[in-house]
Design an enzyme around this catalytic site. Sequence first.
Site, PDB file in Angstrom:
ATOM      1  N   GLU A 144       0.806  -1.219   0.000  1.00 13.09           N
ATOM      2  CA  GLU A 144       0.000   0.000   0.000  1.00 13.09           C
ATOM      3  C   GLU A 144       0.840   1.272   0.000  1.00 13.09           C
ATOM      4  O   GLU A 144       0.613   2.177  -0.787  1.00 13.09           O
ATOM      5  CB  GLU A 144      -0.934   0.021   1.218  1.00 13.09           C
ATOM      6  N   SER A 145       1.796   1.351   0.905  1.00 18.24           N
ATOM      7  CA  SER A 145       2.478   2.634   1.129  1.00 18.24           C
ATOM      8  C   SER A 145       3.990   2.552   1.170  1.00 18.24           C
ATOM      9  O   SER A 145       4.643   3.593   1.264  1.00 18.24           O
ATOM     10  CB  SER A 145       2.001   3.242   2.451  1.00 18.24           C
TER      11      SER A 145
END
Length: 660
Positions: free
Chosen positions: A510-511
Amino acid sequence: MKLRSLAAILCTVAACSAQAQRPAAEPLPGDAVFAAARNAAVQNIDRERLEDLAGRIDADHPLRAYVDYWRLRLRLAAGGGPISDAGAPIGSLDSEVRQFLSRNAGTLVADLMRRDWLLNLGKRREWAMFDAEYPNYVLRDEPAVACHAQASRMARGEDITQAARELLFQPRELGEACGQLFDALLQAGRFGPAELRQRLKLAIEANAVTGLRRLSAWLPGPPDAKLLAQAIDRPQQALANPALRTSREAALIAVSRLARDDPRAAADWLAADRTTLRDDERAFAFSQVAAAGQRRLMPQALEWVRQSGGAGASDDTLAWHVRATLQAQDWKLLRAVVDQMSDAGRRDPAWTYWLGRAHAAEGRRAEAEPLWQSIAGQPNFYGKLAAEEMGQLYSAPARAAAPTADELAEAARHPAFTRARHFYRMGLRFEGNREWNFALRGMSDRQLLAAAEWARREEMLDRTVNTADRTREEHDYTLRFPAPFRDRLTPFARERGLDPAWVYGLIRQESRFIMDARSGVGASGLMQVMPATGRWIASRMGVKGFHPAQLNEMDTNLSFGTYYLRTVLDSLDDSPLLATAAYNAGPGRPRNWRTFLSQPVDGAVFAEIVPFTETRDYVKKVLSNATIYGAIFTGKPQSLKARLGTVQPRGATAGGTDIP
């Protein structure tokens, strides 16, 4: 927590900028001027302001060369002939570019300048200067430059036919430079009707509308321009036009473009019309119908695959055909489709693995095992599954020796890393990543490990992951798969009954552990929670006074993200596979996708037939990540197959339909 690409998370230069992971350092005196100069350059219209700002930034600013690059780039773009709009001969501007390249030799900004100059030289047909500079072009990331290089060779009388085939015959838009090269080869007789038809099919497969319009002018006939335009823009009307029978090419374009929106209607037209297209053209049209149908998980896609045999479609189209055979568990047809792929296509780990599965399903395990063995050492999704087919659970590789003090000092001194860090501290992540990645070219494993460890110490964990991922022989999976703030994440995961390895696998995708990552559409933080989703979670959890800005706080982000993950897991039969897909694409989509199954399938099948390319890639990476984290955390071999489980045609419960 929604459908999007990682590129969108990290943002592009024109869209948004995520702050670097560590708090911003004190800005240098020239940083504000630099930021203003960048904005003027991005707007691409404010040359006077850019020139004014360039005069106000210190020569020793670490990013000063970029300002000079932007100035030269805008002047190159403005040049419209032998005289630039500044009144100076183009030749003098070429001289300035050479001086810039000399001053900044070996840097990324020099290669960006070189790429823009080569594009300008190619457009001007200044082949002598182009040929002298082209060998120095490092990035090689612009197809137009490669097409100009072939055009230069052609101008010298060289036979470029084979090199041009490799460059031009890909399912994509060609762009102006490559389109001109294709035109020149047709005019010179190097390409003929066969190449024109092949390129037409590739444009159809890529939905390359601009390319279709360009190619239409070369079709035999002469072509009916109005009919061809109708085939491209209004295919259903074109298929009902009696004039269509005079142009097989227009019919092929129309039915293939209709297939993208309505595969069933396109298949019905092909079944009803038996005279307009030749057999090979009909087969190709069915290949497009089958691919479009499989993108919708339509059960009819399998029959359409059968009707497309020998169509000569690209590997991209054939990949959708393989997915149709997987959905139906038709192993014999799967083997036939993979056999139609190019050598490179068959070497893709996905199709190597599934070809092995097809052999094994038909009782030919002796043919399956060499295929699995050929990819079992790869650290990707299918490498793990192939090893597991032969009884080998996943264990993380031995950890390489830690970087020495000298190796770390070398990384810390690297000027490109210094520039990248400065970009990050200014909130310009796209530019920083580009500088960082350029510096990694040609590095040894020891240098990569030292750079990754230095990035970890500088709290740039996304660069730690990116850099450690590139090692070839020596690996440190604590750098490839870092697990920061475990003391803060683990309690949330345990409270929700979630495997921390899965949560870390999801955050990595995700990040990349950028704590204040912000997507182009508003998702925030480590677990990329959307504001609307955050409000829904706050309501469900009874959190009063919630504001989306709180999603940038680590504990709030982890609490909300794990709550949402637990919620979608409960609503999707406790399947990590389905819940992972739901986290990316929303829970309604995986719930709908499995209704197209006619029988239970193992999770690997479902992961491959996910119709959204981004979600399919996301699911594979998250669950592969989770398997690695599980091995790191427990010190024990892990099963990816166990994480994938089995997917039923429809869920045991119908709840959770209100989950955003």
